[in-house]
Write an enzyme that holds these catalytic residues in place. Structure first.
Site, PDB file in Angstrom:
ATOM      1  N   GLU A 251      -7.118   2.480  -1.207  1.00 36.07           N
ATOM      2  CA  GLU A 251      -6.093   1.563  -0.358  1.00 36.07           C
ATOM      3  C   GLU A 251      -4.557   1.702  -0.439  1.00 36.07           C
ATOM      4  O   GLU A 251      -4.274   2.686  -1.449  1.00 36.07           O
ATOM      5  CB  GLU A 251      -6.579   0.059  -0.236  1.00 36.07           C
ATOM      6  CG  GLU A 251      -5.935  -0.427  -1.636  1.00 36.07           C
ATOM      7  CD  GLU A 251      -6.398  -1.908  -1.676  1.00 36.07           C
ATOM      8  OE1 GLU A 251      -6.067  -2.780  -0.834  1.00 36.07           O
ATOM      9  OE2 GLU A 251      -6.825  -2.476  -2.698  1.00 36.07           O
ATOM     10  N   ARG A 255       3.999  -2.142   0.681  1.00 35.00           N
ATOM     11  CA  ARG A 255       5.208  -3.286   0.293  1.00 35.00           C
ATOM     12  C   ARG A 255       5.929  -2.785  -1.060  1.00 35.00           C
ATOM     13  O   ARG A 255       4.993  -1.915  -1.821  1.00 35.00           O
ATOM     14  CB  ARG A 255       4.731  -4.672   0.360  1.00 35.00           C
ATOM     15  CG  ARG A 255       3.674  -5.064  -0.520  1.00 35.00           C
ATOM     16  CD  ARG A 255       3.285  -6.380  -0.678  1.00 35.00           C
ATOM     17  NE  ARG A 255       1.973  -6.574  -1.158  1.00 35.00           N
ATOM     18  CZ  ARG A 255       1.660  -6.690  -2.617  1.00 35.00           C
ATOM     19  NH1 ARG A 255       2.555  -6.450  -3.451  1.00 35.00           N
ATOM     20  NH2 ARG A 255       0.477  -6.759  -3.052  1.00 35.00           N
TER      21      ARG A 255
END
Length: 324
Positions: A251, A255
């Site tokens: 994944e 951020r």
């Protein structure tokens, strides 16, 4: 109101009561605080709205810079299923499994038999181990599927799951990257986060102690490819699961992460400064060959309170504090 970040701020604006739903997750309250302080931009931190595509779009509509990637990239990578489908189509290795939209229990049981046991059931919209179940044999699959779906629905409001082969001796390796608005992307080496408890990272180590220079190059190049597939901008982390010399895309975290100080410690780069420069439209100003590995760093996360020093005790250079 007595927290360290409030006490050292030049000014502070209350955005609501203690409940996160009424404050840190209240988009209009956050935007109103930005307007009151005449802010050009909002840095979303680690959690809450940091990976919220709707918030990124709301900032854009308000004429305020969101210090992060485009909303489209957040949305694409926010779904494990969509992200893995995209990476698979781009030729990036993913674990054998089922990442489709069909969620009928009998259909998923058939897919599980094709994948083979042991396997993992994982919430597509999830993270932090919620909605995740290890299944070691076919007789367990139905009950574990129902449990994973219940937990995913409760935690994320979405009970879509995916199935993946379970590796018995894996390493969890993540690659930090930074991308500017001009199409340039560099990776800032890797962190090993294999030491976990209940699927939550406990120890972060950089560089990875089992990662050879050849594997490091392959991981970094693949992470850059991932970022370019979604038109990424800013700081991001691509997570891989590795066994031996093989690795697979898991994944992408869209951020800055709590564990970013260990990357700063071994590269000498200030990731937050780089984020702000990128958000201001500046080029990265460095090539991949400029990223140098110097030393070793470990961060241990406590789920009570752990405050790391803001300066390196050896060279006194500043790094970002990390609160666990």
């Amino acid at each position: 109101e007595h927290a360290l970040h409030v006490r050292i701020a030049d000014s502070a604006i209350c955005i609501g009561p203690a409940s996160a739903a009424e404050s840190y997750l209240n988009v209009e309250a956050v935007l109103d605080a930005a307007r009151q302080s005449n802010a050009d931009a909002i840095h979303p931190g680690y959690g809450f709205l940091s990976e919220n595509a709707e918030f990124a779009e709301a900032c854009d509509r308000a004429g305020i810079i969101f210090v992060g990637p485009p909303a489209a990239a957040i949305r694409t990578m926010g779904s494990k299923t969509a992200a893995k489908q995209l990476m698979q189509s781009a030729g990036i290795p993913i674990l054998p499994g089922y990442h489709g939209d069909e969620q009928d229990a009998d259909f998923l049981a058939t897919q599980a038999a094709d994948i083979g046991y042991p396997l993992l059931i994982k919430a597509s919209a999830g993270g932090g181990g919620k909605g995740m179940r290890l299944v070691t044999q076919a007789a367990e699959f139905s009950d574990q599927l129902a449990g994973a779906k219940r937990e995913a629905k409760s935690a994320f409001g979405d009970d879509v799951v995916l199935l993946e082969r379970y590796l018995t001796a894996p390493k969890h390796i993540e690659v930090q990257l930074m991308a500017d608005q001009h199409g340039d992307v560099v990776h800032l080496l890797e962190r090993d986060c294999s030491v976990q408890r209940r699927h939550q990272k406990v120890v972060e180590e950089a560089p990875g102690p089992t990662v050879s220079s050849q594997l490091r190059n392959r991981l970094g190049q693949t992470a850059v490819m991932v970022a370019k597939q979604v038109g990424y901008v800013g700081a991001g982390t691509v997570e891989f699961i590795a066994e031996g010399d093989e690795f697979y895309f898991m994944e992408m975290n869209t951020r800055l992460q709590v564990e970013h100080p260990v990357t700063e410690a071994i590269t000498g780069l200030d990731l937050v400064e780089m984020q702000l420069n990128v958000a201001a439209g500046k080029p990265l100003g460095l090539n991949q060959s400029d990223v140098k590995l110097d030393g070793h760093a470990i961060e241990a996360v406590s789920y009570t309170h752990l405050t790391l020093p803001t300066r390196c005790p050896r060279c006194r250079s500043r790094w970002s504090p990390s609160l666990g």
